[in-house]
Scaffold this active site. Structure first.
Site: not given
Length: 524
Positions: A119, A203, A238, A309
């Protein structure tokens, strides 16, 4: 130079293995299934041209045994391996091992997987490529004090995220400085246990954003195209549960801008095959993140991550574009060029997908393992089922609880919603509980019907006890019929047992008596 595959191994199980098998069969390519001992009688095994056991039930001892799977592929002479999604699909080492063995990995290069799997590295690269990212750090946090300093500089609320993570693992929302220490320790611990890497970064938390992703295809000749967006905001912790295409909130201008950003993201890693660039979209807000202009149609969008993917939700894109993404993956892996007609392709109609999990949605989504006694899948106009189960299938605790995906298409969103309601009404799964009632509840929810979605909406409604739905008159009648049918079947079984116990003479007498009764009825 292109080559044609003769035999492809599918390094997966369940509905995605069946989905890939169908594409291979249409291309006249032999399919090889792998299975654990728990999946010996599974549908994907029986539909394959060849099948091989790779270990005991736990996925760590079977479907995640990359070295064993590559050795098997080499021994039986396959040309390529399709990883599906999950398991080894985003494992850079597995893709590299395939490359070293001279077996084509149907997906991107191991380098692209590695870069986008980090990430932090992907955020850094996206900034360089002019793709807008959420304000925050691009380096792992050294310790709690560094996390505190970075969070205060960005401004609360913030998100702590695992640098090697995904699927909501190693992720914590931090509302204030007082909450930071507990969240930091929890995020790093979960990141270590889930990914073997405890590093996290911070973040800015985007308030109630939508989750919108762009499907891309890239060939081996440097061409990358966008196939439009998917709305994936309906999530539980999530994890996506409902997806649709196109998004009810994305304008043509925003679609164009997001598509261009997704293409830049893919080009930055020389991406080949099917991939998805995920964005957070927020209405209004502050100025765009550094690295690119994200303003469009009154909204801002920020790079979240790239999934290297095929996505679970790929069918909704297929239905609104007419592009078979699995076939496209295979053709790209064979060296073929993308069809020039894909450039600027616009969605036709509207598609919605719901994921059918073996879980009880109104009791904490507890797993519901067991044997499927009966299964009836919906049919009719605009209905598609991607399914890896059938009547008699055993649902175990060893794997992800997703059983199937129900996808509908309509000329517009209202028609797609009507078809989804009708299809869910036809669906019957007996023997286990599923999440189907949750989707029927959503179809009575004003926010969902109006397209007012954000990534926290489903969790908020469930926490408030919403989305529960009382059975309608038809459903109650069907339940009564089911109970009566079960009672009749039990009585019939008892009669048969009594008949067997009575011996052959009694059976012949009953047969003669039945014949006489039939004759009398016929004469009338």
């Amino acid at each position: 130079m292109s080559r044609r595959f003769e035999k492809v191994l599918i390094a997966n199980r369940g509905e995605i293995a069946v989905r890939v098998q169908r594409a291979l069969r249409e291309l006249d390519i032999a399919s090889v299934a792998i299975y654990s001992e728990a999946d010996r009688e599974a549908l994907h095994v029986r539909l394959a041209d060849e099948a091989y056991c790779v270990g005991p039930p736990p996925s760590g001892s079977s479907y995640l045994q990359g070295e064993r799977i590559v050795e098997l592929a080499s021994r039986i002479g396959v040309d390529a391996i399709h990883p599906g999604y999950g398991f080894l699909s985003e494992n850079a080492r597995f893709a590299e091992r395939c490359e070293q063995a001279g077996i084509v990995f149907i997906g991107p290069s191991s380098r692209a997987i590695s870069i986008m799997g980090s990430k932090i590295e992907s955020r850094r690269l996206m900034r360089e490529a002019g793709v807008p990212v959420v304000p925050g750090g691009i380096e792992p946090l050294a310790d709690l004090e560094e996390a505190r300093a970075a969070s205060e500089e960005i401004g609360f609320p913030v998100m702590l995220k695992a640098s090697a993570g995904g699927g909501g693992k190693g992720m914590r929302l931090v509302g204030s400085s007082a909450d930071l220490e507990k969240a930091y320790r929890a995020a790093t611990s979960e990141a270590q246990s889930s990914f073997g890497d405890a590093s996290v970064y911070v973040e800015k938390y985007v308030e109630r954003p939508r989750h919108v992703e762009i499907q891309v295809l890239g060939d081996q000749h440097g061409k990358v195209v966008s196939l439009g967006e998917r709305e994936c905001s309906l999530q539980r912790r999530h994890q996506k549960v409902v997806e649709e295409a196109p998004s009810p909130a994305v304008s043509a201008d925003l679609r164009r801008r997001m598509g261009a950003a997704a293409v830049r993201a893919a080009e930055a890693v020389d991406y080949t095959s099917a991939g998805t660039v995920e964005f957070l979209v927020a209405a209004g807000g502050d100025s765009p993140a550094a690295g690119g202009d994200s303003r469009a149609g009154g909204a801002e969008f920020y790079f979240l991550e790239m999934n290297t993917r095929l996505q679970v939700e790929h069918p909704v894109t297929e239905l609104v574009t007419g592009v078979d993404l699995v076939v496209a993956q295979i053709e790209i892996a064979q060296g073929e060029r993308l069809d020039p007609g894909l450039e600027g392709l616009q969605p036709h109609g509207h598609a919605i997908e719901v994921r059918l999990y073996a879980e009880d949605p109104y009791h904490g989504f507890t797993p519901s393992p067991g044997r499927i006694r009966a299964l009836r899948l919906p049919e009719g106009p605009g209905v598609r089922n991607d399914c890896g189960i059938e009547a008699g299938s055993e649902v175990t605790i060893h794997y992800d609880p997703m059983l199937a995906k129900l996808i509908v298409w309509g000329k517009d969103r209202p028609e797609a919603l009507r078809r989804l309601r009708r299809a869910l009404g036809e669906l019957r799964v007996e023997g286990i509980r599923t999440t189907a009632p949750l989707y029927l509840g959503l179809l009575e929810d004003e926010d969902f019907l109006a397209g007012r979605l954000d990534i926290g909406m489903l969790d908020r409604k469930l926490a408030a006890g919403g989305l529960r739905r009382s059975p309608g008159e038809d459903e109650a009648r069907r339940e009564t019929v089911s109970i009566v049918g079960a009672a009749l079947a039990h009585a019939k079984a008892r009669r048969r047992a009594a008949q067997r116990a009575a011996g052959p003479l009694a059976a012949r007498r009953r047969w003669r008596r039945a014949g006489r009764q039939e004759s009398v009825r016929g004469e009338g």
